[in-house]
Design a protein around this motif. Structure first.
Motif, PDB file in Angstrom:
ATOM      1  N   TYR A   1       0.836  -1.196   0.000  1.00  0.00           N
ATOM      2  CA  TYR A   1       0.000   0.000   0.000  1.00  0.00           C
ATOM      3  C   TYR A   1       0.874   1.250   0.000  1.00  0.00           C
ATOM      4  N   GLY A   2       2.172   1.063   0.329  1.00  0.00           N
ATOM      5  CA  GLY A   2       3.099   2.182   0.283  1.00  0.00           C
ATOM      6  C   GLY A   2       3.166   3.003   1.554  1.00  0.00           C
ATOM      7  N   LEU A   3       2.891   2.372   2.693  1.00  0.00           N
ATOM      8  CA  LEU A   3       2.956   3.113   3.948  1.00  0.00           C
ATOM      9  C   LEU A   3       3.667   2.300   5.022  1.00  0.00           C
ATOM     10  N   ASP A   4       4.115   3.004   6.048  1.00  0.00           N
ATOM     11  CA  ASP A   4       4.641   2.349   7.242  1.00  0.00           C
ATOM     12  C   ASP A   4       3.886   2.892   8.438  1.00  0.00           C
ATOM     13  N   LEU A   5       3.824   2.080   9.496  1.00  0.00           N
ATOM     14  CA  LEU A   5       2.961   2.383  10.634  1.00  0.00           C
ATOM     15  C   LEU A   5       3.653   2.107  11.957  1.00  0.00           C
ATOM     16  N   SER A   6       3.157   2.749  12.992  1.00  0.00           N
ATOM     17  CA  SER A   6       3.509   2.418  14.374  1.00  0.00           C
ATOM     18  C   SER A   6       2.204   2.176  15.114  1.00  0.00           C
TER      19      SER A   6
ATOM     20  N   PRO B   1      -0.432   3.654  -3.455  1.00  0.00           N
ATOM     21  CA  PRO B   1      -1.864   3.679  -3.164  1.00  0.00           C
ATOM     22  C   PRO B   1      -2.206   4.554  -1.958  1.00  0.00           C
ATOM     23  N   ALA B   2      -1.367   4.514  -0.911  1.00  0.00           N
ATOM     24  CA  ALA B   2      -1.616   5.339   0.273  1.00  0.00           C
ATOM     25  C   ALA B   2      -1.543   6.821  -0.068  1.00  0.00           C
ATOM     26  N   ASP B   3      -0.589   7.191  -0.898  1.00  0.00           N
ATOM     27  CA  ASP B   3      -0.460   8.579  -1.333  1.00  0.00           C
ATOM     28  C   ASP B   3      -1.624   8.971  -2.225  1.00  0.00           C
TER      29      ASP B   3
ATOM     30  N   GLY C   1      -4.659  10.007  -0.310  1.00  0.00           N
ATOM     31  CA  GLY C   1      -4.506  11.174   0.543  1.00  0.00           C
ATOM     32  C   GLY C   1      -4.025  10.925   1.953  1.00  0.00           C
ATOM     33  N   LEU C   2      -3.568   9.706   2.277  1.00  0.00           N
ATOM     34  CA  LEU C   2      -3.023   9.466   3.615  1.00  0.00           C
ATOM     35  C   LEU C   2      -1.744  10.260   3.820  1.00  0.00           C
ATOM     36  N   GLN C   3      -1.566  10.767   5.033  1.00  0.00           N
ATOM     37  CA  GLN C   3      -0.392  11.565   5.345  1.00  0.00           C
ATOM     38  C   GLN C   3       0.207  11.126   6.670  1.00  0.00           C
ATOM     39  N   ARG C   4       1.481  11.484   6.867  1.00  0.00           N
ATOM     40  CA  ARG C   4       2.113  11.263   8.162  1.00  0.00           C
ATOM     41  C   ARG C   4       1.299  11.958   9.252  1.00  0.00           C
ATOM     42  N   GLY C   5       1.168  11.270  10.389  1.00  0.00           N
ATOM     43  CA  GLY C   5       0.440  11.855  11.504  1.00  0.00           C
ATOM     44  C   GLY C   5      -1.017  11.467  11.555  1.00  0.00           C
ATOM     45  N   CYS C   6      -1.503  10.768  10.533  1.00  0.00           N
ATOM     46  CA  CYS C   6      -2.880  10.286  10.528  1.00  0.00           C
ATOM     47  C   CYS C   6      -2.978   9.002  11.355  1.00  0.00           C
TER      48      CYS C   6
END
Length: 470
Positions: free
Chosen positions: A101-106, A130-132, A135-140
């Motif tokens: 999906y193109g993201l990393d998480l904590s 896909p994450a970009d 519209g997903l952004q850091r801090g969400c």
């Protein structure tokens, strides 16, 4: 006697008068081949003991692990992967390059402390993924995936790769007293995972602050394919002539010595040209491959006397060799590390494709610094800063934003020499905070006040800054 353990099963297979040794060979040839490769290329090949015949019937993954373990070097860098179109040796947490999906998480507990639920904090979004795209952004904060509450297992199963997902997302803010509150709830349609292309140097920034031009460069890998892009960024910085440079290596987990050396050569003063950046030391069978990497005299340098480097738990390999080379050239005190400790990789690994359904990456050489030292471990940051700590969640801005936690800490630039002097003078912890820390970050405090004022008035930082300094 050396191969008696292999001879015994062959004798058993022919004991009934029928030669069945071909059956044994078919079942063990993959590991026989692997052992031959390891005895040739593995850095600690001389330490590999004779293998029990039963071990040859193991899977290649287990056999490889038994070889590296038996060598007795606490080798945590060699690894084996199943040969697949979806095998990515350079994945980072939830992010990979082949099906993602193109993201990393904590995964964090509810920061508002209203519940004990878990939330997935988005810490990285790959441009063009896909994450970009959605519209997903850091801090969400992701609270639900397809109407299922987020847990570590839910995130691992549903947010690495797969079909399109419906996400329930939130953002936080603070209220009087400093407590966090949820400010909104959004439904986001995350497209299906796919292969993504991640640039080696996807972002740069440049801005003026307190009499200094500060450059920022994000690096996700130091592979040779990124050298052209690196040269373009360096040409830009050479034209703009920053007085300070912030190099973001928190996501850089692989690369080559040649590219690390090239980047370092674009930073160091002229007096370091031609000096040794790093060197490789192979096993006794491959000493002819030992190589010395020197700071490139043909490259034009920014000629910086110090540099700020942002590090994280993914920072390893070429990124660490780059840091050590810069520490040697500029002095440890002038390479200011901000973030968390690095992995501590001191060996070079080599890709070996087996043809038996696996890919192998054994350690093949030590990577020594310019003085020939290879007995080193992880790099400890000058200033330890956790971007996912409760106190810093509000500053999980986009990478390259001066308000982002680690970047902001770099801008603050507290001079550690003041701490040393204060300690020598007998200053206690409170006096060091009052006389060193607070004066050192007064610029940062001013910046944050301006930024928050801008948020309140719903106008930009630049407008407020111009009004104040007119």
């Amino acid at each position: 006697m050396k191969h008696l353990s292999l001879l015994l099963p062959l004798l058993l297979l022919t004991a009934c008068g029928e030669d069945r040794s071909h059956e044994y060979e078919a079942l063990t040839q993959h590991n026989t081949w692997l052992l031959q490769q390891m005895q040739d290329y593995y850095l600690w090949a001389d330490n590999i003991p004779e293998q029990d015949y039963k071990s040859y019937f193991q899977t290649s993954t287990k056999f490889f692990s038994s070889i590296t373990s038996a060598a007795g070097q606490s080798d945590s860098w060699s690894y084996c992967l199943v040969d697949s179109a979806l095998t990515d040796p350079h994945e980072r947490g939830y992010f990979n390059h082949l099906d993602t999906y193109g993201l990393d998480l904590s995964i964090l507990t509810d920061p508002t402390k209203q519940t004990s639920r878990s939330f997935a904090l988005v810490s990285y979004v790959c441009p063009g993924s896909p994450a970009d795209q959605c519209g997903l952004q850091r801090g969400c904060f992701i609270g639900m995936v397809d109407n299922t509450r987020v847990t570590s297992s839910v995130a691992s199963k549903n947010l690495k790769s797969g079909e399109a997902r419906e996400l329930t997302c939130h953002h936080i803010d603070t209220i009087e007293g400093g407590s966090y509150v949820w400010t909104d709830t959004l439904t986001v349609q995350l497209p299906a995972s796919r292969q993504v292309t991640e640039e080696a140097f996807p972002l740069r920034n440049f801005f003026f602050y307190e009499g200094s031009w500060i450059g920022y460069l994000l690096c996700t890998n130091l592979g040779d394919d990124g050298q052209q892009q690196l040269d373009q960024h360096m040409q830009y910085f050479l034209q703009e002539q920053p007085t300070e440079l912030v190099l973001d290596l928190r996501y850089c987990n692989h690369g080559s010595l040649s590219t690390a050396c090239r980047l370092a050569s674009c930073i160091v003063p002229p007096g370091q040209r031609g000096q040794t950046f790093a060197q490789t030391l192979y096993n006794s069978r491959h000493t002819a491959e030992n190589q010395v990497y020197a700071f490139d005299q043909s490259l034009t340098s920014l000629e910086l006397s110090r540099i700020f480097i942002l590090t994280g738990s993914y920072t390893q390999g070429a990124a660490e060799w780059l840091i050590r080379g810069l520490q040697q050239a500029l002095g440890t005190d002038n390479v200011i590390l901000i973030g968390s400790s690095t992995k501590g990789q001191n060996v070079l690994t080599q890709h070996i494709a087996s043809g038996y359904g696996h890919q192998f990456f054994p350690a093949v050489a030590y990577v020594a610094d310019g003085q020939g030292n290879y007995s080193y471990s992880s790099l400890t940051p000058t200033y330890s800063v956790s971007e996912t700590s409760t106190a810093n969640l509000l500053y999980m801005h986009e990478l390259g934003d001066p308000r982002e936690t680690l970047f902001l800490a770099a801008i603050a630039g507290v001079d550690e020499q003041l701490y040393d002097a204060a300690y020598i003078d007998g200053a206690g912890r409170f006096r060091r905070i009052w006389h060193v820390t607070l004066p050192g970050i007064r610029n940062t405090i001013a910046v944050m006040l301006i930024l928050e004022s801008g948020n309140i008035l719903s106008i930009s930082f630049n407008q407020i800054y111009i009004l104040i300094n007119d």
